[in-house]
Design an enzyme around this catalytic site. Structure first.
Site, PDB file in Angstrom:
ATOM      1  CE  LYS A  50     -15.074  -2.645   2.164  1.00 22.10           C
ATOM      2  NZ  LYS A  50     -14.137  -2.893   3.264  1.00 22.10           N
ATOM      3  CD  GLN A  94     -13.539  -6.214   4.713  1.00 23.34           C
ATOM      4  OE1 GLN A  94     -13.142  -5.346   3.938  1.00 23.34           O
ATOM      5  NE2 GLN A  94     -14.607  -6.049   5.466  1.00 23.34           N
ATOM      6  CG  ASP A 117     -10.025   0.298   5.558  1.00 18.44           C
ATOM      7  OD1 ASP A 117     -11.147   0.719   5.227  1.00 18.44           O
ATOM      8  OD2 ASP A 117      -9.698  -0.900   5.504  1.00 18.44           O
TER       9      ASP A 117
HETATM   10  N1  GUN Z   1     -14.666  -4.721   8.446  1.00 19.10           N
HETATM   11  C1  GUN Z   1     -15.837  -4.096   8.685  1.00 19.10           C
HETATM   12  N2  GUN Z   1     -15.807  -2.826   8.208  1.00 19.10           N
HETATM   13  C2  GUN Z   1     -14.587  -2.659   7.658  1.00 19.10           C
HETATM   14  C3  GUN Z   1     -13.964  -1.557   7.006  1.00 19.10           C
HETATM   15  O1  GUN Z   1     -14.518  -0.460   6.839  1.00 19.10           O
HETATM   16  N3  GUN Z   1     -12.697  -1.787   6.574  1.00 19.10           N
HETATM   17  C4  GUN Z   1     -12.050  -2.968   6.766  1.00 19.10           C
HETATM   18  N4  GUN Z   1     -10.803  -3.088   6.324  1.00 19.10           N
HETATM   19  N5  GUN Z   1     -12.597  -4.001   7.377  1.00 19.10           N
HETATM   20  C5  GUN Z   1     -13.865  -3.847   7.815  1.00 19.10           C
END
Ligand code: GUN
Length: 283
Positions: A50, A94, A117
């Site tokens: 990311k 996350q 998100d």
């Molecule tokens: N863990 C797995 N996929 C994601 C996501 O798209 N966002 C976040 N914050 N955590 C994750």
């Protein structure tokens, strides 16, 4: 007949190009705050990807790597500061979080206007009501984009999702329903998942079971979206769909890697740009 391979990497790359050029016209760079607690192996990789993708398009990311044993109060305090920081446009935490932290309480504390998100209940609630949320979760958003490329009219299609997670299965079910699909969400307690998938025009596998979906599970001409990223004992990465087994029977399929994964990141960046525009009242 063999399946069309849906190239998520290519689609994501053109989305990222468009984002980069849009950001070029902004007076300053959008900023994304990424919070990670502890040292989960997969989270570590996701977060690095990311950050790298953000830098490529001109989004500034600030990384808050917090101790595994941070208290809930301390984490809430950090989120509160980011909510009030005008320089920060988007905030993500996350997942998964360590067990001593209340995930819902943490997500609920993020400002819905910075919730890139799309996990905050205001955003998921708006989605449920078929009302426009500020943000929609990145993985389902990326899947919808890929699906539209191979099936522009989703109305009336029979869609089966394997996995009922908050991150993928549930928001995706709502998005498909909002496009007038008939949606079944199957999960680990479903007695016979193949009973559903055999009738499906569209199958989205997001359950984390390597090569679960076989050719006998699908009907001729089905569209297959694979969200799984599983590491086999031999070190190879595979999805939840047995790619080689279904390849002759399916109409279209996303590969792993190079399918849904790159789209998730592209959509997170797109949401961050939307957050910037929302906060700077750019329409
Ligand atoms: N863990 C797995 N996929 C994601 C996501 O798209 N966002 C976040 N914050 N955590 C994750």
């Amino acid at each position: 007949m063999s399946a069309e391979i849906i190239d998520g990497r290519k689609v994501a790359s053109s989305i990222k190009e468009a984002i980069k050029s849009e950001i070029g016209d902004f007076p300053h760079s959008p900023e994304l705050a990424i919070i990670m607690v502890g040292n989960d192996y997969a989270s570590d990789i996701y977060v690095r990807n990311k950050q790298k993708a953000a830098a490529e398009v001109g989004i500034v990311s600030q990384f808050h790597h917090l101790d595994e044993d941070i208290s809930q109060a301390e984490l809430l305090n950090i989120i509160e500061k980011l909510n009030n920081d005008d320089e920060v446009n988007g905030i993500i935490v996350q997942l998964p979080l360590p067990e001593h932290l209340d995930t819902h309480r943490i997500i609920d504390s993020i400002s819905p206007l910075k919730d890139v998100d799309g996990f905050h209940p205001l955003n998921t609630g708006k989605l449920q009501n078929n009302e426009k949320p500020y943000f929609i979760a990145a993985t389902p958003l990326g899947i919808m984009d890929l699906l539209k490329k191979v099936c522009p009219d989703l109305s009336g299609k029979n869609a089966v999702i394997i996995g009922a997670s908050l991150i993928v299965g549930r928001p995706l079910a709502t998005l498909l329903l909002n496009q007038d699909c008939t949606v079944s969400v199957t999960h680990s307690k479903t007695e016979d998942i193949s009973e559903y998938t055999k009738k499906a025009d569209i199958i989205v596998a997001a359950c984390g079971v390597a090569n679960l979906v076989k050719s006998e599970w699908i009907k001729e001409g089905a569209i297959l979206i694979d969200v799984g990223i599983n590491r086999l004992e031999n070190g190879k990465i595979c999805g939840d769909i047995d790619f080689n087994d279904v390849f002759e029977k399916a109409k279209a399929i996303t590969p792993v890697p190079g399918g849904v994964g790159p789209m998730t990141i592209a959509m997170l960046l797109k949401n961050t740009v939307e957050a910037y525009k929302l906060q700077h009242k750019i329409i």
